[in-house]
Design an enzyme around this catalytic site. Structure first.
Site, PDB file in Angstrom:
ATOM      1  N   GLU A   9     -69.692 -11.679 -75.803  1.00 57.11           N
ATOM      2  CA  GLU A   9     -70.089 -10.423 -75.170  1.00 57.11           C
ATOM      3  C   GLU A   9     -71.603 -10.213 -75.182  1.00 57.11           C
ATOM      4  O   GLU A   9     -72.123  -9.374 -74.453  1.00 57.11           O
ATOM      5  CB  GLU A   9     -69.399  -9.243 -75.867  1.00 57.11           C
TER       6      GLU A   9
ATOM      7  N   HIS B 199     -61.776  -3.235 -63.517  1.00 60.28           N
ATOM      8  CA  HIS B 199     -62.595  -3.460 -64.710  1.00 60.28           C
ATOM      9  C   HIS B 199     -63.187  -4.878 -64.655  1.00 60.28           C
ATOM     10  O   HIS B 199     -62.473  -5.861 -64.478  1.00 60.28           O
ATOM     11  CB  HIS B 199     -61.793  -3.262 -65.994  1.00 60.28           C
ATOM     12  N   ALA B 200     -64.511  -4.965 -64.812  1.00 62.23           N
ATOM     13  CA  ALA B 200     -65.199  -6.241 -64.620  1.00 62.23           C
ATOM     14  C   ALA B 200     -64.731  -7.295 -65.627  1.00 62.23           C
ATOM     15  O   ALA B 200     -64.525  -6.997 -66.803  1.00 62.23           O
ATOM     16  CB  ALA B 200     -66.702  -6.040 -64.754  1.00 62.23           C
TER      17      ALA B 200
ATOM     18  N   HIS C  41     -74.019  -9.312 -67.596  1.00 67.04           N
ATOM     19  CA  HIS C  41     -73.033  -9.436 -68.683  1.00 67.04           C
ATOM     20  C   HIS C  41     -71.953 -10.452 -68.301  1.00 67.04           C
ATOM     21  O   HIS C  41     -71.644 -11.369 -69.078  1.00 67.04           O
ATOM     22  CB  HIS C  41     -72.411  -8.056 -68.959  1.00 67.04           C
ATOM     23  N   GLU C  42     -71.396 -10.281 -67.122  1.00 61.05           N
ATOM     24  CA  GLU C  42     -70.298 -11.171 -66.699  1.00 61.05           C
ATOM     25  C   GLU C  42     -70.782 -12.609 -66.533  1.00 61.05           C
ATOM     26  O   GLU C  42     -70.101 -13.558 -66.935  1.00 61.05           O
ATOM     27  CB  GLU C  42     -69.671 -10.671 -65.387  1.00 61.05           C
TER      28      GLU C  42
ATOM     29  N   HIS D 269     -59.446  -1.299 -72.391  1.00 61.42           N
ATOM     30  CA  HIS D 269     -59.127  -2.317 -73.394  1.00 61.42           C
ATOM     31  C   HIS D 269     -57.891  -1.997 -74.223  1.00 61.42           C
ATOM     32  O   HIS D 269     -57.323  -2.890 -74.843  1.00 61.42           O
ATOM     33  CB  HIS D 269     -60.346  -2.537 -74.299  1.00 61.42           C
TER      34      HIS D 269
ATOM     35  N   ARG E 263     -57.543  11.307 -67.461  1.00 56.40           N
ATOM     36  CA  ARG E 263     -56.623  11.187 -68.604  1.00 56.40           C
ATOM     37  C   ARG E 263     -55.178  11.532 -68.265  1.00 56.40           C
ATOM     38  O   ARG E 263     -54.318  11.475 -69.144  1.00 56.40           O
ATOM     39  CB  ARG E 263     -57.169  12.025 -69.777  1.00 56.40           C
TER      40      ARG E 263
ATOM     41  N   HIS F  85     -70.823 -14.600 -69.620  1.00 58.45           N
ATOM     42  CA  HIS F  85     -69.535 -15.222 -69.972  1.00 58.45           C
ATOM     43  C   HIS F  85     -69.377 -16.554 -69.228  1.00 58.45           C
ATOM     44  O   HIS F  85     -69.003 -17.568 -69.808  1.00 58.45           O
ATOM     45  CB  HIS F  85     -68.370 -14.314 -69.567  1.00 58.45           C
TER      46      HIS F  85
ATOM     47  N   TYR G  69     -67.625  -5.820 -78.947  1.00 59.20           N
ATOM     48  CA  TYR G  69     -68.745  -5.175 -78.250  1.00 59.20           C
ATOM     49  C   TYR G  69     -69.713  -4.532 -79.246  1.00 59.20           C
ATOM     50  O   TYR G  69     -70.911  -4.487 -79.014  1.00 59.20           O
ATOM     51  CB  TYR G  69     -68.248  -4.141 -77.246  1.00 59.20           C
TER      52      TYR G  69
HETATM   53  O1  X8Z Z   1     -65.475  -4.500 -70.907  1.00 58.81           O
HETATM   54  C1  X8Z Z   1     -66.665  -4.772 -70.843  1.00 58.81           C
HETATM   55  C2  X8Z Z   1     -67.130  -5.853 -69.875  1.00 58.81           C
HETATM   56  C3  X8Z Z   1     -66.133  -6.926 -69.701  1.00 58.81           C
HETATM   57  S1  X8Z Z   1     -65.912  -7.925 -71.104  1.00 58.81           S
HETATM   58  C4  X8Z Z   1     -67.418  -5.229 -68.544  1.00 58.81           C
HETATM   59  N1  X8Z Z   1     -67.570  -4.081 -71.572  1.00 58.81           N
HETATM   60  C5  X8Z Z   1     -67.165  -2.989 -72.465  1.00 58.81           C
HETATM   61  C6  X8Z Z   1     -66.662  -1.797 -71.679  1.00 58.81           C
HETATM   62  O2  X8Z Z   1     -66.851  -1.748 -70.465  1.00 58.81           O
HETATM   63  O3  X8Z Z   1     -66.089  -0.892 -72.297  1.00 58.81           O
HETATM   64  C7  X8Z Z   1     -69.001  -4.313 -71.614  1.00 58.81           C
HETATM   65  C8  X8Z Z   1     -69.558  -3.257 -72.511  1.00 58.81           C
HETATM   66  C9  X8Z Z   1     -68.400  -2.643 -73.232  1.00 58.81           C
HETATM   67 ZN    ZN Z   2     -67.591  -9.055 -71.513  1.00 60.48          ZN
END
Ligand code: X8Z
Ligand code: ZN
Length: 602
Positions: free
Chosen positions: A401, A343-344, A373-374, A501, A176, A377, A511
């Site tokens: 998602e 971040h994926a 998950h990816e 995000h 943080r 998409h 999500y």
């Molecule tokens: O951001 C994501 C994905 C990419 S759309 C990896 N997710 C959220 C996160 O990581 O905070 C998937 C679950 C929630």
């Molecule tokens: Zn995603």
């Protein structure tokens, strides 16, 4: 998904002239169709250019790539703003359903609307790109030793594995320290995006975000609240159970048995999902019986191998294999020699098959799930590729998602046996352990999935003022999740900015919705696959029937309002938490037995 952009000067000038010349007469259906064709082609072009630049920026963060990405973003946003405003010229025209829907989608296409003032528009793009860069480069260097810094991946691993509360607290606080420098930028981003939203006739950016669900924005807010009320009792049971186990482990002085849980003890930097504390909270005899991370490591499966398992699941349902360019152009590993946004994410660069993922894969069960998950998409993107450009997106963002997560719900012990990763599936005596593990991942996530945008909606509307950014964040964390900061916080901190995000401006309610929808999808697809077992034991692997149902929905893109897409797959037009409640019903009963005589709530 197609990310909308286009350049104001080139195309819109002739368009504006055309409309001013035509202002004497009401525009016709033909005018509308010509306008849409022009907009679609221009936006596709700009989206592709921006995606290529943005890919380079995300996989090679430098001063230069940041500026290039900001300029590309600005071009797209300015053009989309122009098209969105021009679309209102057709408001009184009686259009057939398809162009009428396209006009509506165009008006609310942007997530970050920009003011028409060029300097302000440029400033907004620069700020947003810079915040994402600050996050991507973010590191904590314990003791200020710059030769020994921890990035998000290293901190993720410590949070997952360490059981030393002091060490956990140190990295929790350390992560943080990346975000206070974003605070000023964030405040300005809110001001500028809101100005853009008002130019589109919206009260603020939060209202614009809520307007993307084929219903009035206020109805959507109520819908989210309704779903949360449905699942809250399940979350409260899980919370009480986990808290009591952690209290036993760390002592009542660290984890009070009747208050919020300190946020650093749940196995995740943001306490957003808790599967990493599974070994701490699974009682003997209720363990999940296998550890996917251990299996992957023992079998020497590397990052690419993990992605191959994901792809194979989709092809087993009837999807075409990923193109060779996917394997050539994706980023699967964290490069050693440059900064990247780890971040994926999943990309469809040209809306014509150039699919990629960008992910710093670790050999863990958690990343195995994220890969699915990816890929969800990517397969969605390819499925709606034959739709007109403005329909190339998911039914609503929760659908996007939910697809890969739905597939990951089919990663059951029986599936692992079928693909040779597990010798034998555990018997029914391990059901509670399996369900508990899933709940730590999925049920624990629900309030977090909700609160990030509860915070942003209020920030955009002005209900949360900059002077209260951090305090309001922790109030929501406590209210919804029942977690609290393990160290004093103040307005010198900017803890929301330590979650990807927020600096990158990606809406988060998607999500929460996905965590409801994926269980609806799973229940419907398991039925299509003829599975008569309990839902958590059903895998749709190799079911062409389930695959066909899924593919048909994905191919619709956003050509129809989302209830129609949902109906095509599940028979229901409502997002509905009964599927997740059904799935976890045996666990809920078990949790409530365990919680007998203990405090619940916080
Ligand atoms: O951001 C994501 C994905 C990419 S759309 C990896 N997710 C959220 C996160 O990581 O905070 C998937 C679950 C929630
Ligand atoms: Zn995603």
């Amino acid at each position: 998904m197609l990310r909308i952009r286009s350049r104001a000067g080139l195309l819109c000038l002739p368009l504006l002239l055309m409309f001013s010349a035509c202002s004497q007469r009401k525009p016709s259906v033909g005018d509308a169709e010509r306008f849409l064709a022009e907009a679609e082609s221009r936006l596709l072009d700009l989206a592709t250019q921006e995606a290529r630049i943005s890919w380079v920026q995300s996989t090679y963060i430098t001063h230069d790539t940041e500026l290039l990405a900001a300029a590309a973003r600005e071009r797209t946003i300015a053009a989309t703003m122009d098209f969105a405003k021009q679309a209102t010229r057709f408001d009184g025209v009686d259009l057939p359903p398809e162009p009428a829907r396209k006009m509506e989608l165009l008006k609310r296409a942007l997530t970050m609307p920009a003011p028409s003032d060029k300097a302000e528009s440029e400033e907004l793009s620069l700020i947003s790109t810079r915040m994402e860069g600050v996050y991507g480069r973010g590191k904590y260097c314990p003791g200020g030793d710059s030769s020994n810094c921890l990035d998000v991946g290293a901190i993720t691993r410590t949070m997952a594995e360490s059981r030393d509360p002091n060490r956990l607290l140190d990295v929790w606080k350390g992560w943080r320290t990346i975000s206070p420098p974003m605070r000023q930028d964030y405040q300005r981003y809110v001001e500028l995006a809101n100005k853009g939203a008002r130019e589109l006739g919206m009260p603020d950016t939060g209202a614009l975000w809520r307007s993307k669900y084929d219903m009035p924005p206020d109805d959507f807010a109520r819908e989210v609240e309704r779903l949360w009320e449905q699942v809250k009792p399940l979350y409260v049971s899980l919370h009480a159970y986990v808290r009591s186990r952690l209290s036993q482990k760390y002592g009542a002085a660290v984890v009070p048995p009747d208050g919020p849980i300190p946020a650093h003890l749940l196995g995740n930097i943001w306490a957003q999902s808790w599967e990493n504390v599974s070994p701490l909270v699974s009682p003997p005899g209720a363990d999940p019986a296998f550890d996917l991370t251990k299996i992957l490591k023992e079998k020497n499966i590397d990052a690419l191998g993990m992605v191959r398992y994901g792809e194979r699941f989709f092809t087993s349902l009837g999807f075409e294999p990923l193109p060779p360019t996917f394997w050539d152009r994706s980023l699967f590993l964290k490069p050693r020699d440059r900064e990247v946004v780890c971040h994926a994410s999943a990309w469809d660069v040209d809306s014509a098959g150039d699919l990629r993922i960008k992910m710093c894969i670790d050999i863990t069960g958690e990343d195995f799930t994220t890969i699915h998950h990816e890929l969800g998409h990517n397969f969605y993107q390819r499925a709606y590729n034959r739709q007109p450009i403005l329909f190339r997106d998911s039914a609503n963002d929760g659908f996007h998602e939910a697809v890969g997560d739905t597939i990951a719900l089919s990663v059951t012990p029986e599936y692992l046996v079928r693909v040779g990763l597990l010798r034998t599936a555990p018997d029914a005596s391990k059901d509670i352990g399996l369900l508990l593990n899933r709940a730590l991942e999925k049920v624990a996530f629900l309030p977090f999935g909700l609160l990030v945008d509860q915070w942003r909606w209020k920030v955009f509307s002005g209900e949360i003022a900059p002077a209260n950014y951090n305090q309001a964040w922790w109030e929501l964390r406590r209210k919804y999740q029942g977690v609290e900061a393990p160290a004093p916080r103040s307005e010198a901190d900017f803890d929301p900015g330590a979650k990807y995000h927020v600096p990158s401006g990606v809406p988060y309610t998607r999500y929460f919705l996905a965590h409801i929808l994926q269980f609806q999808f799973h229940r419907a697809l398991a039925k299509a696959a003829g599975c008569a077992d309990p839902l958590h034991r059903c895998s749709i692997f190799e079911s062409k029937e389930a695959g066909q149902k899924l593919i048909s929905m994905l191919e619709m893109g956003q050509s129809r309002p989302w209830p129609e897409a949902l109906e095509a797959l599940t028979g229901s037009r409502q997002m509905d938490a009964t599927a997740i409640l059904d799935y976890f019903a045996p666990l809920k009963k078990w949790l409530d037995e365990q919680n007998q005589g203990k405090a619940t709530g916080w």
